[in-house]
Design a protein around this motif. Structure first.
Motif, PDB file in Angstrom:
ATOM      1  N   LEU A  20      35.794  81.862  23.078  1.00 62.97           N
ATOM      2  CA  LEU A  20      36.832  81.971  22.126  1.00 62.97           C
ATOM      3  C   LEU A  20      36.391  81.182  20.898  1.00 62.97           C
ATOM      4  O   LEU A  20      36.384  81.704  19.685  1.00 62.97           O
ATOM      5  N   ILE A  21      36.056  80.034  21.300  1.00 61.14           N
ATOM      6  CA  ILE A  21      35.652  79.035  19.865  1.00 61.14           C
ATOM      7  C   ILE A  21      34.436  79.794  19.416  1.00 61.14           C
ATOM      8  O   ILE A  21      34.261  79.565  18.136  1.00 61.14           O
ATOM      9  N   ALA A  22      33.678  80.182  20.026  1.00 57.64           N
ATOM     10  CA  ALA A  22      32.238  80.855  19.265  1.00 57.64           C
ATOM     11  C   ALA A  22      32.619  81.877  18.667  1.00 57.64           C
ATOM     12  O   ALA A  22      32.250  82.102  17.770  1.00 57.64           O
ATOM     13  N   GLY A  23      33.540  82.763  19.278  1.00 56.14           N
ATOM     14  CA  GLY A  23      34.096  83.837  18.299  1.00 56.14           C
ATOM     15  C   GLY A  23      34.579  83.603  17.044  1.00 56.14           C
ATOM     16  O   GLY A  23      34.348  84.107  15.822  1.00 56.14           O
ATOM     17  N   VAL A  24      35.611  82.458  17.053  1.00 55.66           N
ATOM     18  CA  VAL A  24      36.087  81.850  15.912  1.00 55.66           C
ATOM     19  C   VAL A  24      35.163  81.531  14.944  1.00 55.66           C
ATOM     20  O   VAL A  24      35.209  81.580  13.727  1.00 55.66           O
ATOM     21  N   LEU A  25      34.274  80.844  15.286  1.00 55.44           N
ATOM     22  CA  LEU A  25      33.035  80.023  14.378  1.00 55.44           C
ATOM     23  C   LEU A  25      32.288  81.329  13.914  1.00 55.44           C
ATOM     24  O   LEU A  25      31.828  81.169  12.898  1.00 55.44           O
ATOM     25  N   GLU A  26      32.144  82.524  14.913  1.00 58.85           N
ATOM     26  CA  GLU A  26      31.532  83.428  14.093  1.00 58.85           C
ATOM     27  C   GLU A  26      31.939  83.949  12.922  1.00 58.85           C
ATOM     28  O   GLU A  26      31.455  84.242  11.992  1.00 58.85           O
ATOM     29  N   CYS A  27      33.481  84.158  12.950  1.00 58.63           N
ATOM     30  CA  CYS A  27      34.281  84.489  11.633  1.00 58.63           C
ATOM     31  C   CYS A  27      33.877  83.599  10.524  1.00 58.63           C
ATOM     32  O   CYS A  27      33.792  84.296   9.546  1.00 58.63           O
ATOM     33  N   LEU A  28      34.042  82.416  10.759  1.00 55.13           N
ATOM     34  CA  LEU A  28      34.011  81.540   9.878  1.00 55.13           C
ATOM     35  C   LEU A  28      32.480  81.315   9.080  1.00 55.13           C
ATOM     36  O   LEU A  28      32.313  81.524   7.951  1.00 55.13           O
ATOM     37  N   TRP A  29      31.403  81.790  10.019  1.00 56.69           N
ATOM     38  CA  TRP A  29      30.012  81.506   9.538  1.00 56.69           C
ATOM     39  C   TRP A  29      29.829  82.891   8.659  1.00 56.69           C
ATOM     40  O   TRP A  29      29.152  82.931   7.634  1.00 56.69           O
ATOM     41  N   ALA A  30      30.327  84.040   9.219  1.00 56.71           N
ATOM     42  CA  ALA A  30      30.072  85.266   8.177  1.00 56.71           C
ATOM     43  C   ALA A  30      31.062  85.329   6.988  1.00 56.71           C
ATOM     44  O   ALA A  30      30.360  85.639   6.029  1.00 56.71           O
ATOM     45  N   ILE A  31      32.120  84.526   6.981  1.00 62.35           N
ATOM     46  CA  ILE A  31      32.552  84.374   5.687  1.00 62.35           C
ATOM     47  C   ILE A  31      31.926  83.460   4.715  1.00 62.35           C
ATOM     48  O   ILE A  31      31.585  83.480   3.593  1.00 62.35           O
ATOM     49  N   GLY A  32      31.385  82.345   5.343  1.00 64.44           N
ATOM     50  CA  GLY A  32      30.419  81.301   4.729  1.00 64.44           C
ATOM     51  C   GLY A  32      29.207  82.140   4.208  1.00 64.44           C
ATOM     52  O   GLY A  32      28.568  81.776   3.030  1.00 64.44           O
ATOM     53  N   LEU A  33      28.650  83.099   4.823  1.00 63.40           N
ATOM     54  CA  LEU A  33      27.740  83.939   4.252  1.00 63.40           C
ATOM     55  C   LEU A  33      27.769  84.454   2.925  1.00 63.40           C
ATOM     56  O   LEU A  33      27.153  84.599   1.895  1.00 63.40           O
ATOM     57  N   LYS A  34      29.116  84.930   2.774  1.00 65.48           N
ATOM     58  CA  LYS A  34      29.649  85.487   1.559  1.00 65.48           C
ATOM     59  C   LYS A  34      29.616  84.300   0.615  1.00 65.48           C
ATOM     60  O   LYS A  34      29.070  84.568  -0.763  1.00 65.48           O
ATOM     61  N   TYR A  35      30.100  83.314   0.694  1.00 64.47           N
ATOM     62  CA  TYR A  35      30.253  82.244  -0.200  1.00 64.47           C
ATOM     63  C   TYR A  35      28.928  81.428  -0.458  1.00 64.47           C
ATOM     64  O   TYR A  35      28.847  80.794  -1.488  1.00 64.47           O
ATOM     65  N   PRO A  37      27.937  75.648   0.716  1.00 73.69           N
ATOM     66  CA  PRO A  37      28.252  76.808   1.510  1.00 73.69           C
ATOM     67  C   PRO A  37      27.157  77.220   2.473  1.00 73.69           C
ATOM     68  O   PRO A  37      27.361  77.611   3.718  1.00 73.69           O
ATOM     69  N   SER A  38      25.914  77.011   2.146  1.00 73.31           N
ATOM     70  CA  SER A  38      24.673  77.409   2.819  1.00 73.31           C
ATOM     71  C   SER A  38      24.741  76.495   4.207  1.00 73.31           C
ATOM     72  O   SER A  38      24.522  77.031   5.248  1.00 73.31           O
ATOM     73  N   LEU A  39      24.654  75.129   3.949  1.00 75.64           N
ATOM     74  CA  LEU A  39      24.459  74.157   4.705  1.00 75.64           C
ATOM     75  C   LEU A  39      25.845  74.622   5.768  1.00 75.64           C
ATOM     76  O   LEU A  39      25.429  74.150   7.063  1.00 75.64           O
ATOM     77  N   ILE A  40      26.951  74.473   5.160  1.00 71.81           N
ATOM     78  CA  ILE A  40      28.159  74.508   6.273  1.00 71.81           C
ATOM     79  C   ILE A  40      27.884  75.913   7.298  1.00 71.81           C
ATOM     80  O   ILE A  40      28.046  75.962   8.528  1.00 71.81           O
ATOM     81  N   THR A  41      27.613  77.168   6.500  1.00 74.02           N
ATOM     82  CA  THR A  41      27.318  78.398   7.257  1.00 74.02           C
ATOM     83  C   THR A  41      25.978  78.154   8.135  1.00 74.02           C
ATOM     84  O   THR A  41      26.548  78.500   9.348  1.00 74.02           O
ATOM     85  N   ALA A  42      24.958  77.409   8.059  1.00 71.57           N
ATOM     86  CA  ALA A  42      24.044  77.260   8.711  1.00 71.57           C
ATOM     87  C   ALA A  42      24.549  76.528   9.968  1.00 71.57           C
ATOM     88  O   ALA A  42      24.064  76.818  11.249  1.00 71.57           O
ATOM     89  N   VAL A  43      25.273  75.361   9.842  1.00 70.99           N
ATOM     90  CA  VAL A  43      25.763  74.485  11.086  1.00 70.99           C
ATOM     91  C   VAL A  43      26.710  75.320  11.877  1.00 70.99           C
ATOM     92  O   VAL A  43      26.830  75.305  12.898  1.00 70.99           O
ATOM     93  N   LEU A  44      27.610  76.282  11.345  1.00 72.57           N
ATOM     94  CA  LEU A  44      28.619  77.198  12.025  1.00 72.57           C
ATOM     95  C   LEU A  44      27.694  78.201  12.828  1.00 72.57           C
ATOM     96  O   LEU A  44      28.223  78.351  14.106  1.00 72.57           O
ATOM     97  N   ILE A  45      26.743  78.693  12.317  1.00 76.82           N
ATOM     98  CA  ILE A  45      25.914  79.578  12.970  1.00 76.82           C
ATOM     99  C   ILE A  45      25.382  78.917  14.151  1.00 76.82           C
ATOM    100  O   ILE A  45      25.542  79.466  15.318  1.00 76.82           O
ATOM    101  N   VAL A  46      24.529  77.779  14.118  1.00 73.46           N
ATOM    102  CA  VAL A  46      24.228  76.956  15.161  1.00 73.46           C
ATOM    103  C   VAL A  46      25.244  76.611  16.407  1.00 73.46           C
ATOM    104  O   VAL A  46      24.860  76.812  17.522  1.00 73.46           O
ATOM    105  N   VAL A  47      26.177  76.109  15.983  1.00 77.32           N
ATOM    106  CA  VAL A  47      27.436  75.767  16.778  1.00 77.32           C
ATOM    107  C   VAL A  47      27.884  76.968  17.507  1.00 77.32           C
ATOM    108  O   VAL A  47      28.249  77.175  18.838  1.00 77.32           O
ATOM    109  N   SER A  48      28.090  78.112  16.910  1.00 82.39           N
ATOM    110  CA  SER A  48      28.679  79.277  17.484  1.00 82.39           C
ATOM    111  C   SER A  48      27.605  79.788  18.539  1.00 82.39           C
ATOM    112  O   SER A  48      28.265  80.180  19.624  1.00 82.39           O
TER     113      SER A  48
END
Length: 110
Positions: free
Chosen positions: A7-22, A31-42
């Motif tokens: 469940l947490i991984a799925g929520v983080l997937e949503c966040l990193w996908a939005i991060g890709l846009k930004y 935004p790139s660094l935050i997105t990369a971290v979210l991808i790894v953790v997800s």
């Protein structure tokens, strides 16, 4: 515990996908660094979930959470179309995710 990780991984997937846009194609630093971290953790949490949940179920649930949640976010906050058929289809994704959980997604992966 696997379902909590998933469940947490799925929520983080949503966040990193939005991060890709930004991140604007990874041209904006923060935004790139935050997105990369979210991808790894997800992906790490998805991997942990797969210790007790079969790979097909885990991946389908993970991507289903992301797809349905992002479609809803798009409708509510990003002026994407939200017609009845689109909402019905989102509901079908959610029903599929719930169905996978109900039919016994835990068990041996060997």
């Amino acid at each position: 515990m696997g379902w909590i990780y998933l469940l947490i991984a799925g929520v983080l997937e949503c966040l990193w996908a939005i991060g890709l846009k930004y991140s604007d194609g990874f041209t904006r630093l923060w935004p790139s660094l935050i997105t990369a971290v979210l991808i790894v953790v997800s992906l790490a949490l998805l991997s942990f979930a797969m210790r007790t949940i079969p790979v097909g179920t885990a991946y389908a649930v993970w991507s289903g959470i992301g797809a349905s949640a992002l479609a809803i976010v798009g409708i509510l906050f990003m002026q994407e179309p939200g017609g009845a058929l689109r909402i019905f289809c989102i509901g079908m994704i959610i029903a599929g995710v719930v169905g996978l959980k109900l039919v016994g997604g835990e068990g041996s992966t060997a």
